[in-house]
Design an enzyme around this catalytic site. Structure first.
Site, short mmCIF file in Angstrom:
data_model
loop_
_atom_site.label_atom_id
_atom_site.label_comp_id
_atom_site.label_asym_id
_atom_site.label_seq_id
_atom_site.Cartn_x
_atom_site.Cartn_y
_atom_site.Cartn_z
N HIS A 65 0.74 -0.98 0.05
CA HIS A 65 -0.16 -0.14 0.00
C HIS A 65 0.99 1.32 0.09
O HIS A 65 2.10 1.18 -0.19
CB HIS A 65 -1.02 0.05 1.28
CG HIS A 65 -0.01 -0.45 2.75
ND1 HIS A 65 0.72 0.64 2.94
CD2 HIS A 65 -0.34 -1.34 3.48
CE1 HIS A 65 0.97 0.11 4.41
NE2 HIS A 65 0.38 -1.20 4.37
N HIS A 68 3.98 1.31 2.21
CA HIS A 68 5.28 0.86 1.59
C HIS A 68 5.88 1.81 0.55
O HIS A 68 7.09 1.88 0.65
CB HIS A 68 4.95 -0.56 1.02
CG HIS A 68 4.49 -1.67 1.80
ND1 HIS A 68 3.17 -1.95 1.94
CD2 HIS A 68 4.99 -2.38 2.95
CE1 HIS A 68 2.76 -2.82 2.83
NE2 HIS A 68 3.97 -3.07 3.52
N GLN A 92 7.39 -15.73 11.92
CA GLN A 92 7.07 -14.46 12.72
C GLN A 92 5.37 -14.43 12.95
O GLN A 92 4.92 -13.62 13.69
CB GLN A 92 7.42 -13.13 12.20
CG GLN A 92 6.65 -12.63 10.92
CD GLN A 92 7.14 -11.37 10.15
OE1 GLN A 92 8.07 -11.46 9.73
NE2 GLN A 92 6.56 -10.29 10.61
N SER A 217 -1.89 -3.74 5.52
CA SER A 217 -2.26 -4.67 4.74
C SER A 217 -3.44 -5.31 5.18
O SER A 217 -4.15 -6.00 4.44
CB SER A 217 -1.10 -5.85 4.58
OG SER A 217 -0.05 -5.09 4.10
N ARG A 218 -3.67 -5.28 6.62
CA ARG A 218 -4.96 -5.92 7.13
C ARG A 218 -6.12 -5.17 7.06
O ARG A 218 -7.06 -5.72 7.10
CB ARG A 218 -4.59 -6.19 8.59
CG ARG A 218 -3.63 -7.11 9.04
CD ARG A 218 -3.53 -7.59 10.41
NE ARG A 218 -2.66 -8.61 10.57
CZ ARG A 218 -1.23 -8.63 10.87
NH1 ARG A 218 -0.74 -7.59 11.00
NH2 ARG A 218 -0.48 -9.79 11.21
O1 PAF Z 1 6.94 -5.05 8.92
C1 PAF Z 1 6.89 -6.19 8.15
O2 PAF Z 1 6.32 -6.32 7.28
C2 PAF Z 1 7.69 -7.67 8.51
O3 PAF Z 1 7.85 -7.51 9.77
C3 PAF Z 1 8.78 -7.35 8.01
C4 PAF Z 1 10.06 -6.34 8.59
C5 PAF Z 1 9.18 -7.22 6.69
C6 PAF Z 1 9.78 -8.87 8.31
O4 PAF Z 1 8.99 -9.81 7.63
#
Ligand code: PAF
Length: 313
Positions: A65, A68, A92, A217-218
């Site tokens: 979006h 970014h 993660q 993104s959510r």
């Molecule tokens: O913020 C994010 O989108 C993620 O945590 C990252 C830094 C790309 C790591 O996967």
């Protein structure tokens, strides 16, 4: 030797002119290199670094979006070349449903990265990123133990795993992260210190919709009704700045939680007011110069985060 120098210079000028023309014509994606393996990535970046070009890196999980894109714009302004990665990092996610439902929009992402002027887009598979399971446990310390760290066990270790891998693969001079994930930036700085990376971590301001909702993104998972209500999170945080130094830290905290929870559709998971330097909750405003209020709110099963700075009134 003179002839070859002449050809090198002519090639460089042609390259620059073509790049400029493509960008002007918004055909940047024609000049963007898409790589999927670490070897391809290293040779593409290595060739440019060998020419002495500085590298800015924007790691993402895709579903791109304007937030970014603002990181990419900043990276382009600061560096000769920009590398962006798109990788939904499984290590993660502590909630398998969150990983399963995380939006994946590769084609649209590539078009946006190209249009934004990214030079190299890295889109690895899970096998490429993790040929062996990553069992490293980072000693991230107190910055990673509160808020997101307490609510999402293992999340920050997973972030440290993937970002440290990406940093080692790309070897950037600078890396760019959005302040929406305020605590994540502190964790990444700690990881950089632990691993001894010589990389400048650049924190970029939150991008918002016109109605104040932080871009995420959510957000695409919100129903139209939830989307209408969601901007109240930012409104309530913004209004709470009026009480900075007027009410106590705990009174401001309670006020925000009660105001958000007054909407039956929203439920605060946590709202903590912390020292921006070490992420530790404060009891008195005088404990730090830069206080930040970090909130997580559930709207149905969509988990939104946001924050507000209390120092810049
Ligand atoms: O913020 C994010 O989108 C993620 O945590 C990252 C830094 C790309 C790591 O996967």
């Amino acid at each position: 030797a003179e002839k070859s120098l002449f050809f090198d210079i002519a090639l460089l000028i042609t390259d620059l002119l073509l790049n400029f023309a493509f960008r002007k014509a918004k055909l940047c994606y024609l000049t963007m290199k898409i790589v999927r393996t670490v070897n391809e990535l290293k040779s593409a970046v290595g060739a440019l670094k060998a020419e002495g070009r500085s590298v800015g890196f924007v790691p993402t999980m895709g579903a791109l979006h304007d937030g970014h894109i603002s990181l990419i714009n900043r990276a382009r302004a600061d560096n000769d070349i920009v590398v962006a990665s798109v990788f939904v990092n499984p290590t993660q996610f502590n909630n398998p449903d969150d990983l399963r439902t995380y939006p994946r929009t590769e084609e649209a992402d590539c078009a946006r990265l190209g249009d934004a002027g990214v030079d190299i887009a890295f889109l690895p598979s899970v096998e490429e990123m993790y040929p062996e399971p990553d069992t490293r446990v980072f000693k991230l310390g107190p910055v990673a133990e509160v808020m997101e760290g307490a609510m999402r066990p293992g999340h920050f270790n997973g972030v440290a795993q993937v970002v440290s891998r990406l940093f080692a693969m790309v070897g950037p001079d600078r890396a760019y992260f959005g302040e929406k994930d305020f605590q994540q930036i502190a964790v990444i700085r700690r990881m950089v210190e632990l691993e001894g990376f010589d990389i400048d971590i650049v924190a970029c301001p939150i991008k918002r919709e016109a109605d104040g909702l932080a871009l995420s993104s959510r957000n695409v998972r919100l129903t139209p009704h939830q989307r209408d209500i969601a901007p109240n999170i930012h409104r309530i945080l913004e209004e709470s700045r009026d009480y900075y130094l007027v009410l106590s830290v705990d009174e401001v905290r309670r006020k925000v939680i009660d105001a958000v929870n007054a909407y039956p559709e929203m439920e605060v998971e946590y709202y903590d007011i912390v020292n921006a330097d070490d992420m530790q909750p404060i009891n008195e405003w005088s404990q730090c110069a830069d206080a930040v209020g970090c909130i997580t709110v559930y709207l149905g099963d969509v988990r939104l985060i946001d924050n507000i700075k209390y120092n810049q009134l």
